[in-house]
Design a protein around this motif. Structure first.
Motif, PDB file in Angstrom:
ATOM      1  N   LEU A 297       0.825  -1.223   0.000  1.00 51.44           N
ATOM      2  CA  LEU A 297       0.000   0.000   0.000  1.00 51.44           C
ATOM      3  C   LEU A 297       0.853   1.265   0.000  1.00 51.44           C
ATOM      4  N   VAL A 298       2.120   1.137   0.306  1.00 53.54           N
ATOM      5  CA  VAL A 298       2.983   2.328   0.394  1.00 53.54           C
ATOM      6  C   VAL A 298       4.039   2.353  -0.711  1.00 53.54           C
ATOM      7  N   VAL A 299       3.839   1.560  -1.782  1.00 56.30           N
ATOM      8  CA  VAL A 299       4.772   1.633  -2.918  1.00 56.30           C
ATOM      9  C   VAL A 299       4.205   2.606  -3.955  1.00 56.30           C
ATOM     10  N   SER A 300       5.056   3.017  -4.882  1.00 55.91           N
ATOM     11  CA  SER A 300       4.621   4.049  -5.826  1.00 55.91           C
ATOM     12  C   SER A 300       4.191   3.485  -7.175  1.00 55.91           C
ATOM     13  N   ASP A 301       4.225   2.149  -7.352  1.00 59.30           N
ATOM     14  CA  ASP A 301       3.842   1.601  -8.657  1.00 59.30           C
ATOM     15  C   ASP A 301       2.414   1.067  -8.635  1.00 59.30           C
ATOM     16  N   LYS A 302       2.051   0.390  -9.700  1.00 60.89           N
ATOM     17  CA  LYS A 302       0.676  -0.090  -9.886  1.00 60.89           C
ATOM     18  C   LYS A 302       0.269  -1.125  -8.836  1.00 60.89           C
ATOM     19  N   ALA A 303       1.245  -1.779  -8.217  1.00 60.08           N
ATOM     20  CA  ALA A 303       0.929  -2.793  -7.199  1.00 60.08           C
ATOM     21  C   ALA A 303       0.099  -2.200  -6.064  1.00 60.08           C
ATOM     22  N   ARG A 304       0.219  -0.896  -5.835  1.00 56.10           N
ATOM     23  CA  ARG A 304      -0.552  -0.225  -4.781  1.00 56.10           C
ATOM     24  C   ARG A 304      -2.061  -0.373  -5.024  1.00 56.10           C
ATOM     25  N   ASP A 305      -2.487  -0.246  -6.312  1.00 53.26           N
ATOM     26  CA  ASP A 305      -3.916  -0.378  -6.624  1.00 53.26           C
ATOM     27  C   ASP A 305      -4.409  -1.789  -6.317  1.00 53.26           C
ATOM     28  N   ALA A 306      -3.573  -2.790  -6.665  1.00 50.11           N
ATOM     29  CA  ALA A 306      -3.961  -4.179  -6.407  1.00 50.11           C
ATOM     30  C   ALA A 306      -3.986  -4.461  -4.908  1.00 50.11           C
ATOM     31  N   ALA A 307      -3.081  -3.842  -4.140  1.00 48.52           N
ATOM     32  CA  ALA A 307      -3.062  -4.026  -2.682  1.00 48.52           C
ATOM     33  C   ALA A 307      -4.348  -3.485  -2.061  1.00 48.52           C
ATOM     34  N   ALA A 308      -4.865  -2.380  -2.607  1.00 45.94           N
ATOM     35  CA  ALA A 308      -6.120  -1.817  -2.096  1.00 45.94           C
ATOM     36  C   ALA A 308      -7.278  -2.776  -2.356  1.00 45.94           C
ATOM     37  N   VAL A 309      -7.275  -3.409  -3.551  1.00 47.33           N
ATOM     38  CA  VAL A 309      -8.315  -4.402  -3.856  1.00 47.33           C
ATOM     39  C   VAL A 309      -8.201  -5.584  -2.894  1.00 47.33           C
ATOM     40  N   LEU A 310      -6.965  -6.032  -2.640  1.00 46.91           N
ATOM     41  CA  LEU A 310      -6.720  -7.147  -1.714  1.00 46.91           C
ATOM     42  C   LEU A 310      -7.268  -6.821  -0.322  1.00 46.91           C
ATOM     43  N   VAL A 311      -6.995  -5.615   0.145  1.00 46.77           N
ATOM     44  CA  VAL A 311      -7.466  -5.204   1.478  1.00 46.77           C
ATOM     45  C   VAL A 311      -8.985  -5.264   1.546  1.00 46.77           C
ATOM     46  N   SER A 312      -9.650  -4.724   0.503  1.00 51.46           N
ATOM     47  CA  SER A 312     -11.120  -4.674   0.540  1.00 51.46           C
ATOM     48  C   SER A 312     -11.734  -6.063   0.588  1.00 51.46           C
ATOM     49  N   LYS A 313     -11.117  -7.021  -0.102  1.00 48.20           N
ATOM     50  CA  LYS A 313     -11.658  -8.390  -0.110  1.00 48.20           C
ATOM     51  C   LYS A 313     -11.294  -9.124   1.187  1.00 48.20           C
ATOM     52  N   PHE A 314     -10.061  -8.891   1.650  1.00 50.15           N
ATOM     53  CA  PHE A 314      -9.543  -9.662   2.772  1.00 50.15           C
ATOM     54  C   PHE A 314     -10.151  -9.202   4.102  1.00 50.15           C
ATOM     55  N   ILE A 315     -10.178  -7.897   4.324  1.00 52.64           N
ATOM     56  CA  ILE A 315     -10.706  -7.385   5.617  1.00 52.64           C
ATOM     57  C   ILE A 315     -12.190  -7.683   5.750  1.00 52.64           C
TER      58      ILE A 315
ATOM     59  N   GLN B 143      -6.960   4.797  -1.180  1.00 57.39           N
ATOM     60  CA  GLN B 143      -7.472   3.718  -2.042  1.00 57.39           C
ATOM     61  C   GLN B 143      -7.967   2.549  -1.199  1.00 57.39           C
ATOM     62  N   ALA B 144      -7.181   2.189  -0.187  1.00 51.85           N
ATOM     63  CA  ALA B 144      -7.561   1.050   0.662  1.00 51.85           C
ATOM     64  C   ALA B 144      -8.879   1.326   1.379  1.00 51.85           C
ATOM     65  N   LEU B 145      -9.001   2.522   1.959  1.00 54.19           N
ATOM     66  CA  LEU B 145     -10.224   2.866   2.696  1.00 54.19           C
ATOM     67  C   LEU B 145     -11.430   2.931   1.757  1.00 54.19           C
ATOM     68  N   ALA B 146     -11.232   3.542   0.566  1.00 55.63           N
ATOM     69  CA  ALA B 146     -12.349   3.665  -0.377  1.00 55.63           C
ATOM     70  C   ALA B 146     -12.830   2.283  -0.813  1.00 55.63           C
ATOM     71  N   GLN B 147     -11.895   1.388  -1.110  1.00 55.64           N
ATOM     72  CA  GLN B 147     -12.274   0.040  -1.535  1.00 55.64           C
ATOM     73  C   GLN B 147     -12.937  -0.726  -0.387  1.00 55.64           C
ATOM     74  N   LEU B 148     -12.410  -0.532   0.807  1.00 54.12           N
ATOM     75  CA  LEU B 148     -12.948  -1.239   1.981  1.00 54.12           C
ATOM     76  C   LEU B 148     -14.381  -0.802   2.269  1.00 54.12           C
ATOM     77  N   PHE B 149     -14.634   0.507   2.242  1.00 55.71           N
ATOM     78  CA  PHE B 149     -15.988   0.995   2.529  1.00 55.71           C
ATOM     79  C   PHE B 149     -16.942   0.729   1.366  1.00 55.71           C
TER      80      PHE B 149
END
Length: 1197
Positions: A200-218, A258-264
Motif C-alpha cells: 500500500l505504500v509503494v509508488s507503482d501499480k501494485a498499490r492499486d492491487a493491494a487496495a483491492v486485496l485489502v477490501s476483499k480480505f478485511i 485507495q484502501a479505505l475507499a475500496q474497503l468501505f
C-alpha cells in the motif's frame, strides 16, 4: 451521446473530412477476436522466446499491438480470457520455469488485464486452497523496489485477493504455530496483512492491487473480527503522519485512501458503520482539498461518498420519480403528440410507507464536501463528486433530498466559476438519471440549463465554458430519458430552441455534436420536439462538424420552421455578434444576412433598431459585430425589396436610415479609427460602405459620401501603421468598398463620371502609388485596379504607365515584392474593366497600341526571383503575373484574338512551362494549372500555341483535372517531355535546372530521374543530343555568375556526367561541347568564394575527365589548382574526388606511378599549411606530367 465516435479534441480525423458520412462511420468496428490463433502461438512460444532479448521484446510488442486493437471493444475477448489465463498460469505454476519466464507470463496477464479491466478478469483466477501458500511464497520472494517486475507483483496481489475469499477459517492453514526449529511461525492472516500493508505504500501499480486485496480480505468474517480495527487504526495513523506536500507522503496518502475507499465500498454497512465517523474526522483533518494532487482529491471525494453511503441505510427512495413506459417505438408512433402514459402517483402514499429513521449529522458534512467537490478545478474530481451526490440523495428522505437540490442550484450563480457550473450540470444529470429530481423542481432547473447551454466567460484573449455547455447537453440528454413527455411539455419550445442553437451556432465542434445528440435523444424519447425528425436529418452528428456550413446553410433550413426562427436570430444578436472570437462575429453577421428572408419584418423593426445603438457603443467587440450585422441585414433587406419590386427603403424607417449614416460620423468624431481598435473598425465600416452602396441606398449627394471616401483613402494610406496580420484584410475591405461606392454614387444618369471628381480621384491615386512606403503602393495599386470604367475613361494610359512603374525592380525598392504583385493584379483588373477594342483609343480600351506594352509588363513579372529574409518573395510576383497573363489572354481571345501575336503567345507558354518545371510546389502547381487552362480553352482556342498537337498528347484533356502538379512524382515525368519540343526546350531546361540541382529531396529525386530518362531516350539520336547540349550551354552562358541558376546547374551537370548522360560524346576527341562546358565552368568559379559552387564545380571537372583529347590535361591542371585553393575544405574535397576519379578512370594514370599518386592523395593532410600542400601538389603534377601551376606575383595581379 455519440461522443465516443470523435477524436479527443472533438474533431473529425483529418483524412475523413472529405468522405461520405457512411464511410466516416466505419470507425474501428471489429466482429470477433480474430487473432486468437496467433495469440495461442505467442503464448505457446514463450518458453522458447524468453531467453533471447530480441525475440522476447518482439513477442511482447506483437502481443501489445494485438491487444491494443481491442481497447474500444474489450468484450470481444471475454470468450478467450479463460484459456489465455490458464495457459499463462500453467507457466507460473511450473516449478521448472525460470524467474524471467514467470515474469514474462505475468506481463502478458497484465496486458490482458489492462485491456479488459481487472474487475472482470478477477473472478477467472483459480482460487483453490492449494494456491494460497504458493502465491504467498511468490509474493514474499518479490522485491518491492524492482522496477522491472511490477507487473508480476500487481498480478500476484490480484490473484491473492481472489484466493483470500476461500470459505475456510484462515487459522486452519496455520497448523502447529510452533515450527520444528522451535520458532513461532507467523499466522497466514498476518502474513497476508503484512504483504498488503507493504504494497500500500509503494509508488507503482501494485498499490492499486493491494487496495483491492485489502477490501476483499478485511471483509472476511474471521479477519473482520480480529484485524479490522487494528488495520483501520494503522491506515488512519499513516494518514495523520503523512503529508501530501512531499513525494513520499503523497504515495502513502494515495495508498491509504485507495484502501479505505475500496474497503468501505465492498465491506458490509454494519461492519463499517462503527468506524465511519472516525475515518471522516481523520479525512477532514487531512485537508485534501488544499492538495494540488488531482488523484488525491479524487480519492478523497470517492472516500467521502462511500462514508456517506455507510451513514445512511441502503434503500431505494420511494419518493423518487419513475417514468413508466420507456418504449422508443411507442414514442415514435405518437408522431409528435404526447404519449399519455398512465402516470404513477407517488406523492399520496409515500408519507405513509416511508419508514421514519434518523439521518446522522455527519451526512450534512458529507454532502457539503461533495458540493464543494463539484467546484474542484479538475473534471475527474467534479465527476466523482457528482456521482456521490446522486448516490447519497437516492437514500435521503424527500425533504432532505430537496435541500440538496436547492444547494446544488446555488452553483449556478454568475459569481461562481465555470468549474462550479460544470460540476453542477454533472450533478443535475446524475439526479435526473436516477429519478431524484422531481417534476416540481424542473421549473427551477430548466432556466439554469438554458443559461448553461450558452455559458461562455471571457478570460484574457480567449474564453472558458465549452465544458459547461457540453455538460448542459448531457443534462438535456439525461432528462429526455428520465421524464415522461407530459412533464416536459411546458418547456419543450425553450429546450428544443436552445439545443438547436447549440447544435448550429456553438463555437466548439464537441459542443455542437453533444447538442445534436441530446436533440436526437429528445426526439426519440419524448416525441414532442417540433419538426424533430426534419431537423435531425439536417443537423446530425456529421453535418454539425463543419462550422461554416452550420452557420450559413443548416441554420437557414432550420429557421424555415417558425418555432425556431426568432430564437435563432435573437441568439445571434444577443450572444454571438459580441463574441470574443472575430471569426464567430463575422460568421454570425453572414448568418443574419441569410436568415433575413425568413423574418424580414422582425429584422427591420426589431433587430436593426436594436443594433444601431450598439454599433456606436463602448464595447469594441460588440461595436464591431453590430456594424457588420447592420451591413449584412441592410443588404439582405434591400435585395428582398428589389426581388419583390418594392422601394429600396421599404423596410427602413427614416430613423434607421439616419442611424446607418451616423455610424461613420460618430466613430470619426470619437476618434475610434485610431490604435488597435481601429484595426477592427476600419474593415467593419468599409464592409458597411460596400453593403450600403450595393443596396443602392438613397444617399447620392449626401455629405456622408465624402466621409466614406475619406475613410477608404485614409485606411489605404495608414496600411504601414497597421499590424501585419490584419493589413491584408483592411486593404481588401477598403478596395471592395471603393469599387461599390464609385459604381453607385459617382456615376450620373448618362453613365459618365463628373470630370472634376474623376480628375481629383485618379490624380490622387496616381500620386499615392509612387509613395516610398511599400504598403501604400499596394493599397493604391489595388484601388486603381478596382475603379469602374467611367472613371478610367480617358486616363487609361496614365493608369497603366504608373502601374508599370511599380512593377519595375530598382535598387531602391528591390524588396517591394508585394507592391509589384498588387500592381500586376491591378493591371489585369483594369484590362477586364475597360474591355477590348482593337482599333479603339489607348486611353479607353485595351487595343493594338497598348497590348504589347501590357504583355511586356506582365511577362517581366514572371522573371522576378527576388529573395530577402522572408525567402523567395519574387514567387508572389510570379504567381500574380501568371494569373494576370491568363486573365488578359482569355479576355483578348474571347473578344479580339487577333491582338495576340505568335511571339507573345510563345513567350507566355514558354515562361509558364519554365515555372511548371521549377522546385517550389505551390508555384509549380499554379503555373501548371494556368498552362493547361490556356492550352485547353475552347471558346475560342488560344491562337499560336506552339506545338499544340504534341502538348495535347502529353497533357490529355481527360487528365487535366486529376493531374496533381504539387506532386513531384506526377509533374516532372510530364513536363520533362517538353524538352523534345524545340520552342519549349530552353525554358523547360532552365526550370528543371533549379529542381534537379536543388536541395529538396523529393523534388530532386523525381526531377533528376525524369531528366535522366529523357537523356537515355535521345542518346542514339545525334541531332537531338546536339540540340539539347547547345541549349544546355546557352542556359549556362546566359546565367553565368547568376548564382540562383549557376549553382544548381553545376550540381545538375555533376549528376548528369556521373549518370553517363553524355556518353555518345566521350569517345570523340576534343568534342566542342566538353571544351565549351569546361571554359564556362572555369569562368563561373573564377574568384568565387561560394563553397557550394566550388564543391559542385569539382564534381563537374572530375566528370569531364571522361572526354578524350586535350580535355584530360586541362581538367587535371584545373583540379591541381583547386588542390591549393585558399579554403582547406575545398582542398580536402578536391583530393577526395580526384582519388575517386582515378579509381573510376584508371586509364588516365600510368600504372607505374598509380600507387604513388594514390598514396599522396590519401595520406597528405590537405588542410595543412599551403606551403606544405603545394609541394605535394607539384609532386602529383610531375608524376602525371601536368605543368605545375605558377604563383602569380601580387604586383602582376
Amino acid at each position: 451521446m455519440a461522443l465516443s465516435e470523435m477524436d479527443g479534441d472533438g474533431s473529425e480525423p483529418e483524412e475523413s473530412k472529405n468522405l461520405e458520412p457512411d464511410v466516416i462511420a466505419r470507425g474501428n468496428i471489429l466482429e470477433s477476436f480474430t487473432e486468437s490463433q496467433e495469440v495461442r502461438g505467442l503464448i505457446g512460444n514463450l518458453r522458447a522466446a524468453f531467453g533471447d532479448l530480441v525475440t522476447r521484446e518482439t513477442t511482447i510488442e506483437k502481443f501489445i499491438v494485438i491487444m491494443d486493437k481491442y481497447q474500444e471493444q474489450p468484450h470481444l475477448l471475454d470468450r478467450h480470457l479463460e484459456w489465455m489465463m490458464n495457459s499463462l498460469l500453467d507457466i507460473v505454476r511450473d516449478s521448472g520455469s525460470p524467474p524471467l519466464l514467470v515474469h514474462l507470463a505475468f506481463k502478458f496477464l497484465y496486458i490482458i488485464t489492462k485491456v479488459r479491466g481487472y474487475k472482470l478478469f478477477l473472478p477467472l483466477f483459480p482460487h483453490e486452497v492449494g494456491d494460497l501458500q504458493s502465491v504467498l511464497d511468490m509474493l514474499v520472494d518479490q522485491n518491492p523496489k524492482d522496477c522491472e517486475t511490477w507487473e508480476t507483483r500487481y498480478m500476484l496481489l490480484l490473484w491473492l485477493s481472489m484466493i483470500c475469499l476461500i470459505p475456510f477459517d484462515l487459522a486452519r492453514f496455520d497448523g502447529n504455530i510452533i515450527s520444528e526449529e522451535g520458532h513461532t511461525r507467523v499466522p497466514t492472516m498476518d502474513r497476508i496483512l503484512k504483504i498488503a500493508k507493504c504494497y500500500l505504500v509503494v509508488s507503482d501499480k501494485a498499490r492499486d492491487a493491494a487496495a483491492v486485496l485489502v477490501s476483499k480480505f478485511i471483509a472476511r468474517p474471521d479477519v473482520r473480527q480480529k484485524r479490522m480495527a487494528d488495520f483501520l487504526d494503522w491506515t488512519l495513523s499513516m494518514l495523520t503522519k503523512s503529508s501530501f506536500q512531499t513525494m513520499e507522503g503523497t504515495v502513502i496518502v494515495n495508498g491509504m485512501l485507495q484502501a479505505l475507499a475500496q474497503l468501505f465500498k465492498h465491506g458490509k454497512r454494519e461492519d463499517c458503520l462503527p468506524y465511519a465517523a472516525t475515518v471522516l474526522e481523520c479525512l477532514d483533518n487531512c485537508k485534501l482539498s488544499e492538495s494540488n494532487q488531482m488523484v488525491l482529491r479524487k480519492l478523497g471525494m470517492k472516500l467521502v461518498q462511500r462514508l456517506g453511503l455507510t451513514f445512511v441505510k441502503p434503500k431505494v427512495a420511494k419518493w423518487r420519480y419513475q417514468r413508466g413506459c420507456r418504449s422508443l417505438a411507442v414514442n415514435l408512433q405518437a408522431q409528435g403528440s404526447v404519449v399519455q402514459n398512465q402516470k404513477i402517483t407517488v406523492a399520496a402514499v409515500e408519507a405513509d410507507e416511508e419508514e421514519e429513521y434518523d439521518i446522522p449529522g455527519e451526512i450534512e458534512n458529507v454532502v457539503e464536501q461533495l458540493l464543494v467537490g463539484l467546484k474542484d478545478k479538475d473534471t475527474i474530481v467534479r465527476w466523482s463528486a457528482a456521482k456521490g451526490i446522486g448516490r447519497i440523495t437516492g437514500r435521503l428522505p424527500k425533504e432532505l433530498a430537496d435541500d440538496v437540490v436547492g444547494s446544488l442550484l446555488d452553483c449556478f450563480s454568475f459569481q461562481e466559476t465555470d468549474n462550479a457550473w460544470h460540476g453542477g450540470c454533472l450533478a443535475l444529470a446524475e439526479l435526473g438519471r436516477r429519478g431524484l429530481l422531481l417534476p416540481s423542481r424542473i421549473s427551477d432547473v430548466v432556466p439554469v440549463i438554458l443559461k448553461a447551454l450558452t455559458y461562455d466567460e471571457k478570460r484574457g484573449a480567449c474564453s472558458v465554458g465549452s465544458n459547461v455547455r457540453d455538460a448542459a447537453c448531457y443534462v438535456c440528454w439525461a432528462f429526455a430519458r428520465a421524464y415522461d413527455p407530459s412533464e416536459l411539455i411546458p418547456f419543450i419550445n425553450q429546450i428544443s430552441s436552445a439545443l438547436v442553437i447549440a447544435a448550429v451556432f456553438d463555437r466548439d465542434v464537441n459542443c455542437r455534436r453533444a447538442a445534436s445528440a441530446a436533440f436526437q435523444e429528445n426526439v426519440g424519447r419524448q416525441g414532442t420536439f417540433p419538426h424533430g425528425i426534419d431537423i435531425l436529418t439536417a443537423a446530425d452528428y456529421f453535418a454539425v462538424g463543419n462550422r461554416v456550413n452550420c452557420y450559413l446553410t443548416t441554420s437557414v433550413y432550420i429557421a424555415g420552421f417558425p418555432e425556431y426562427t426568432q430564437p435563432m436570430i435573437d441568439h445571434l444578436v444577443n450572444m454571438k455578434i459580441n463574441h470574443w472570437d472575430s471569426v464567430i462575429r463575422e460568421l454570425s453577421t453572414k448568418a443574419l444576412h441569410n436568415l433575413t428572408p425568413r423574418a424580414p419584418e422582425y429584422m427591420a423593426n426589431v433587430v436593426l433598431p436594436r443594433l444601431l445603438p450598439l454599433s456606436v457603443g463602448t464595447d469594441l467587440h460588440t461595436r464591431h459585430g453590430a456594424i457588420l450585422a447592420c451591413a449584412e441585414i441592410t443588404h439582405a433587406l434591400c435585395k428582398l425589396a428589389e426581388e419583390n419590386n418594392r422601394s429600396i427603403t421599404h423596410y427602413f424607417s427614416d430613423k434607421s436610415l439616419e442611424g446607418l449614416k451616423q455610424i461613420h460620423q460618430e466613430l470619426c468624431s470619437r476618434q475610434l479609427y485610431r490604435g488597435l481598435g481601429g484595426e477592427l473598425m476600419r474593415p467593419a465600416v468599409c464592409a458597411l460602405i460596400e453593403k450600403l452602396s450595393l443596396s443602392k441606398m438613397p444617399f447620392r449627394g449626401d455629405p456622408v459620401i465624402g466621409g466614406w471616401q475619406w475613410l477608404i483613402n485614409d485606411s489605404l494610406r495608414s496600411l504601414p501603421l497597421i499590424s501585419s496580420n490584419v493589413r491584408q484584410h483592411i486593404k481588401e475591405s477598403a478596395v471592395s468598398a471603393l469599387a461599390a461606392l464609385c459604381n453607385e454614387y459617382y456615376v450620373n444618369e448618362q453613365g459618365e463620371a463628373d470630370p472634376a471628381l474623376q480628375d481629383e480621384l485618379v490624380t490622387q491615386y496616381v500620386s499615392e502609388i509612387q509613395n516610398t512606403e511599400e504598403m501604400i503602393r499596394c493599397g493604391f495599386s489595388l484601388a486603381l485596379g478596382s475603379l469602374p470604367r467611367f472613371l478610367l475613361k480617358g486616363r487609361l494610359q496614365q493608369v497603366l504607365e504608373v502601374l508599370k512603374k511599380v512593377t519595375v525592380i530598382s535598387n531602391r525598392d528591390v524588396s517591394f515584392a508585394e507592391a509589384r504583385r498588387d500592381a500586376l493584379i491591378a493591371i489585369a483588373k483594369v484590362c477586364q474593366t475597360v474591355g477590348v477594342k482593337g482599333d479603339g483609343s489607348q486611353e479607353e480600351y485595351v487595343c493594338k497600341d497598348n497590348v504589347t506594352q501590357i504583355y511586356a509588363t506582365l511577362l517581366s513579372g514572371v522573371t522576378d526571383y527576388t529573395t530577402d529574409s522572408r525567402g523567395d518573395v519574387g514567387g508572389w510576383v510570379r504567381e500574380a503575373a501568371m494569373t494576370s497573363l491568363m486573365e488578359v489572354t482569355l479576355l483578348l481571345v474571347q473578344n479580339e484574338a487577333e491582338l495576340i501575336n505568335a511571339n507573345i503567345c510563345r513567350q507566355i507558354m514558354c515562361w509558364l512551362a519554365q515555372q511548371a518545371a521549377e522546385k517550389i510546389d505551390k508555384f509549380r502547381a499554379h503555373a501548371g494549372s494556368v498552362f493547361l487552362t490556356l492550352l485547353h480553352f475552347d471558346h475560342p482556342p488560344v491562337p499560336h500555341v506552339p506545338h499544340r498537337e504534341e502538348l495535347e498528347k502529353i497533357f490529355p484533356r481527360s487528365e487535366s483535372e486529376t493531374l496533381n502538379w504539387n506532386a513531384s512524382s506526377e509533374a516532372f515525368p510530364r513536363i520533362t517531355q517538353l524538352l523534345g519540343l524545340p520552342a519549349y526546350q530552353y525554358h523547360v531546361l532552365l526550370g528543371l535546372t533549379v529542381s534537379v540541382g536543388g536541395l529538396t529531396e523529393t523534388t530532386l529525386r523525381y526531377s533528376a530521374q525524369s531528366l535522366f530518362d529523357y537523356m537515355k531516350k535521345i542518346q542514339k539520336d545525334s541531332s537531338a543530343m546536339e540540340s539539347f547540349c547547345e541549349t544546355l550551354l546557352k542556359v549556362f552562358e546566359d546565367n553565368l555568375r547568376n548564382d540562383r541558376v549557376s549553382v544548381p546547374l553545376l550540381t545538375m551537370l555533376d549528376q548528369m556526367l556521373a549518370n553517363g548522360c553524355f556518353d555518345p560524346f566521350t569517345t570523340q576527341g576534343n568534342h566542342p561541347f566538353s571544351m565549351k562546358l569546361f571554359t564556362l565552368c572555369k569562368e563561373e568559379i573564377k574568384k568565387s568564394k561560394d563553397i557550394r559552387k566550388l564543391r559542385s564545380s569539382i564534381g563537374v571537372f572530375c566528370g569531364l575527365i571522361q572526354f578524350q583529347g586535350d580535355m584530360r590535361e586541362k581538367v587535371l591542371f584545373q583540379l591541381f589548382l583547386l588542390l591549393c585553393h585558399p579554403f582547406p575544405l575545398i582542398r580536402r574535397t578536391t583530393a577526395t574526388q580526384v582519388y575517386e576519379m582515378l579509381i573510376t578512370y584508371s586509364d588516365i594514370v600510368d600504372p607505374a606511378v598509380m600507387d604513388e599518386v594514390m598514396t599522396i592523395l590519401s595520406d597528405t593532410n590537405w588542410e595543412a599549411e599551403l606551403t606544405l600542400v603545394r609541394e605535394k601538389r607539384n609532386c602529383l603534377c610531375d608524376l602525371l606530367k601536368v605543368p605545375r601551376p605558377q604563383l602569380v606575383p601580387k604586383s602582376a595581379a
